[in-house]
Design an enzyme around this catalytic site. Structure first.
Site, PDB file in Angstrom:
ATOM      1  CG  HIS A   1      -1.121 -32.448  31.217  1.00 60.78           C
ATOM      2  ND1 HIS A   1      -1.191 -33.690  31.816  1.00 60.78           N
ATOM      3  CD2 HIS A   1      -1.124 -32.670  29.867  1.00 60.78           C
ATOM      4  CE1 HIS A   1      -1.238 -34.625  30.876  1.00 60.78           C
ATOM      5  NE2 HIS A   1      -1.197 -34.028  29.692  1.00 60.78           N
TER       6      HIS A   1
ATOM      7  CD  GLU B   1      -5.926 -32.877  21.314  1.00 62.37           C
ATOM      8  OE1 GLU B   1      -7.029 -33.439  21.430  1.00 62.37           O
ATOM      9  OE2 GLU B   1      -4.885 -33.306  21.833  1.00 62.37           O
ATOM     10  CG  ASP B   2      -5.606 -29.068  24.006  1.00 62.72           C
ATOM     11  OD1 ASP B   2      -6.485 -29.529  23.268  1.00 62.72           O
ATOM     12  OD2 ASP B   2      -5.110 -29.696  24.957  1.00 62.72           O
TER      13      ASP B   2
ATOM     14  CG  ASP C   1      -1.024 -37.320  27.777  1.00 64.90           C
ATOM     15  OD1 ASP C   1      -1.023 -36.111  28.026  1.00 64.90           O
ATOM     16  OD2 ASP C   1      -2.051 -37.965  27.463  1.00 64.90           O
TER      17      ASP C   1
END
Length: 737
Positions: free
Chosen positions: A102, A130-131, A191
């Protein structure tokens, strides 16, 4: 996870178009096939390459980046990929692909648009904070403060709910971050594009929710940032999800047109190439197929589509002057459709877009639209703010204290920062912004100094005033549109010339009524901010507005009642004043008449003063009314057989005269006007102020002057009062009274 799963729902490439991550592809490069997620996934699972070598997984990104920036330092990209891949390792998308695919796909989209290295580095890392366990401090230590700032901005965007329940303050902070660095929103848009391309495994209701948010918020933002390549593909993806039947119908139209034996666009393209070759103008002539939403709009507008409606011609040249040379040749050698001509080079659109638009007609009646621009204009037209490179790099003489310098931004983004600072509260900012995003058409109006203002379609002079002067527009009292006086409520058209008339009072107040005519956030926020800061004045304006509306209703009722009464045929009153001027029908002692002892009255219809040439007529009761000889009533009474009475000015120098002042509505106008008259020595005998109409008001004053010679000075003083645009003697009546 912030990014969603695969199984693409992307509309297939249009017949005749080259498929790729962006539509259309840049004209000077061979388009690359869309990124292969499975191949990238296998490359990502192999882990990072040896130190100093570029991993195979980012070869697509590197090739696209070098096409725009051949001398770019690729080391930050290598290190960013290594960190992103190791951080996301073990995370999978819903399609089963490694998650690293991604950020790679998002970065490829931006690389194709020409983004600089810092943006691509941040894009590779945009989901790590964030992840994964990576912190912002780690990003800053390894890649610098600028990349840290971008990653932080994108991370905050991921937490924003854009839907109807969006928290206004969160969205406001997000847009402030975007305004401080447009690259934040560039990464967010790329995104969203990749997530929209790979939305197929989501439940239909979730697809619809994401598509609606994309339609309502992100597509308008892409338009305002000028990133047309992202905007058009997002539009098609949303179209396919939200309106599947119309999408399929449009696809059938495109496929049917592609099967035609003849292609009018190709034929006209060959003609244009020949014309330009013979003229010695180096140019590329390309066919630009319309994307799905564009074809759908044209079909709704024109009904049955013809071959030329499925695309446009794009002519690319090297210099600005060549654009106009191409235009001249096309209009000379082919049949131009003049109404289709627009010059966005001389007057760029609010989102940096520049191009010449024209159209030529074929013998069979088909019209072919033509876009003419330089290669650089085309780059900006496709990539918008992404094509600006890095406008934030400090100059060599800037202090190295970490402060970020203000970039040169598209006008809309600059205005956005002003709105959020001025908005009374986050809810108002959010609602105003949503209204602005819903307006997808813009007009350009010209100032007398040659400058331009970009405004949304339907904007008024109120909007123009605040666009030009900011909060100083509180002092605006009127406007001239194309040389003619106009009220602030006047709706402007594309190409109008607007001169704004400003008062001199620094304490000028905006009118609450202006809100009814304000369409731009700048105007509405500025007016509401003032009203919120001055509640007493705002309440007084509200009360005054109610009273004015009541008075206007009473006046209209009286007019209707008067119209229902039978008209009188008594000729003796033919020279009498109109009802609203009854108060100015007065006796005077400085006119002598041939009838000693007769009462002398100055006619209210023309209000003569020394040294006007005058005449008189006897009326009921033995009185004599005095008219200016050019008064229309004089001719009527002579035609009716009325005899004139000799009158002349006496020795007295005092005079009474009726003056009519026309002005724009503003607070304290009546007080300022009467004060100016008093300073000139005028004694007001009577006054009538009509209810405002369309922000204009008419005042009628009968004044006593010590000498008629003072009249010109009095009228000048009245005209100099802010808001007053005309003062004149009461005009002779053209019809009975």
């Amino acid at each position: 996870m912030s990014a969603e799963a695969t199984n693409s729902v992307t509309p297939g490439p249009m017949p005749g178009a080259v498929s790729g991550p962006l539509t259309p592809a840049a004209p000077r490069r061979k388009a690359r096939p869309r990124i292969d997620l499975r191949r990238l996934g296998r490359a990502a699972l192999l882990g990072p390459a040896a130190r100093g070598r570029l991993p195979d997984a980012i070869s697509h990104v590197v090739d696209a980046h070098r096409a725009h920036h051949p001398d770019a330092d690729l080391e930050p990209l290598r290190r960013a990929y290594v960190l992103a891949e190791s951080s996301h390792r073990g995370q999978m998308r819903k399609s089963g692909e490694p998650y690293i695919t991604h950020p790679l796909a998002v970065t490829l989209i931006l690389a194709e648009l020409g983004a600089e290295t810092t943006t691509l580095t941040a894009s590779l890392l945009h989901d790590t904070v964030e992840d994964t366990d990576v912190t912002l401090d780690q990003v800053g230590e390894q890649f610098g403060e600028e990349v840290r700032y971008l990653v932080d901005g994108v991370t905050k965007l991921e937490k924003v709910d854009y839907g109807a329940a969006a928290e206004p303050e969160t969205f406001r902070k997000m847009l402030v971050a975007t305004g401080s660095d447009v690259r934040v929103m560039s990464i967010k848009l790329a995104d969203r594009l990749h997530n929209m391309r790979t939305l197929g495994v989501m439940r239909p209701e979730k697809q619809e929710r994401i598509a609606k948010v994309t339609h309502d918020v992100l597509i308008p933002l892409a338009e305002r940032l000028g990133v047309q390549a992202l905007k058009t593909e997002l539009e098609d993806l949303v179209f396919a999800i939200l309106r599947p039947e119309e999408y399929e119908h449009t696809r059938e139209l495109i496929v049917r047109n592609a099967a035609r034996a003849d292609d009018p666009l190709a034929e006209v393209a060959d003609e244009v190439r020949t014309v330009l070759r013979e003229a010695g103008i180096p140019a590329e002539v390309l066919i630009r197929p319309r994307h799905f939403v564009s074809v759908h709009r044209v079909s709704r507008k024109r009904g049955r589509l013809r071959g030329s409606d499925f695309g446009r011609l794009l002519v690319l040249v090297n210099e600005d002057a060549d654009c106009y040379g191409v235009l001249g040749e096309l209009h000379t050698c082919m049949t131009p459709v003049v109404s289709e001509f627009k010059d966005f080079i001389a007057v760029p659109k609010f989102n940096l877009y520049q191009s010449l638009h024209t159209a030529v007609a074929r013998e069979d009646g088909q019209v072919v639209e033509v876009l003419i621009r330089t290669h650089q204009m085309h780059k900006v037209a496709e990539a918008g703010v992404v094509a600006l490179g890095n406008p934030y790099a400090p100059a060599s003489d800037d202090p190295a204290d970490g402060e970020r310098v203000d970039p040169t931004r598209p006008g809309w983004l600059s205005r956005l920062l002003d709105w959020q600072e001025a908005a009374p509260d986050p809810d108002h900012f959010w609602s105003t912004l949503r209204e602005d995003l819903a307006q997808d058409r813009e007009i350009t109006v010209f100032r007398p100094d040659g400058g331009t203002l970009g405004l949304p379609e339907g904007a008024t002079c109120v909007d123009a005033a605040y666009a030009q002067y900011g909060e100083d527009a509180h002092a605006c009292i009127g406007a001239r549109v194309n040389g003619r006086l106009a009220t602030l409520s006047t709706v402007l058209k594309d190409g109008d010339t607007v001169q704004l008339l400003m008062g001199q009072d620094p304490a000028s107040e905006p009118s609450r009524e202006w809100l009814e005519h304000a369409h731009t956030p700048a105007a509405r926020i500025a007016i509401q901010r003032w009203l919120a800061a001055h509640p007493a004045q705002a309440e007084a304006q509200r009360t005054e507005g109610q009273e004015n509306r009541q008075a206007e209703g009473n006046r209209q009722a009286e007019e209707r009642a008067a119209a229902s009464r039978p008209a009188t045929a008594d000729a003796s009153d033919a020279d009498g004043p109109a009802p609203e001027q009854a108060a100015v029908r007065i006796a005077t002692g400085n006119v002598l008449t041939d009838r000693p002892g007769a009462t002398v009255r100055l006619a209210g219809c023309c209000t003569p003063v020394r040294p006007d040439e005058i005449t008189g007529f006897a009326v009921r009761g033995g009185a004599v009314t005095v008219h200016r000889v050019e008064c229309a009533a004089v001719a009527r009474m002579k035609d009716g057989g009325r005899s004139e009475v000799g009158v002349r000015w006496g020795e007295a120098t005092e005079c009474r005269v009726t003056l009519v002042a026309e002005s724009f509505v503003r607070p304290h106008l009546l007080a300022d006007l009467t004060e100016a008259m008093a300073l000139e020595g005028a004694e007001i005998v009577s006054a009538t102020v009509e209810p405002p109409d369309q922000q204009q008001v008419r005042h009628t004053y009968t004044v006593q002057l010590p000498d008629a010679a003072h009249l010109p000075a009095l009228m000048r003083a009245m005209r100099n009062v802010a808001g007053v645009y005309d003062v004149a003697r009461a005009q002779p009546q053209t019809q009975g009274g």
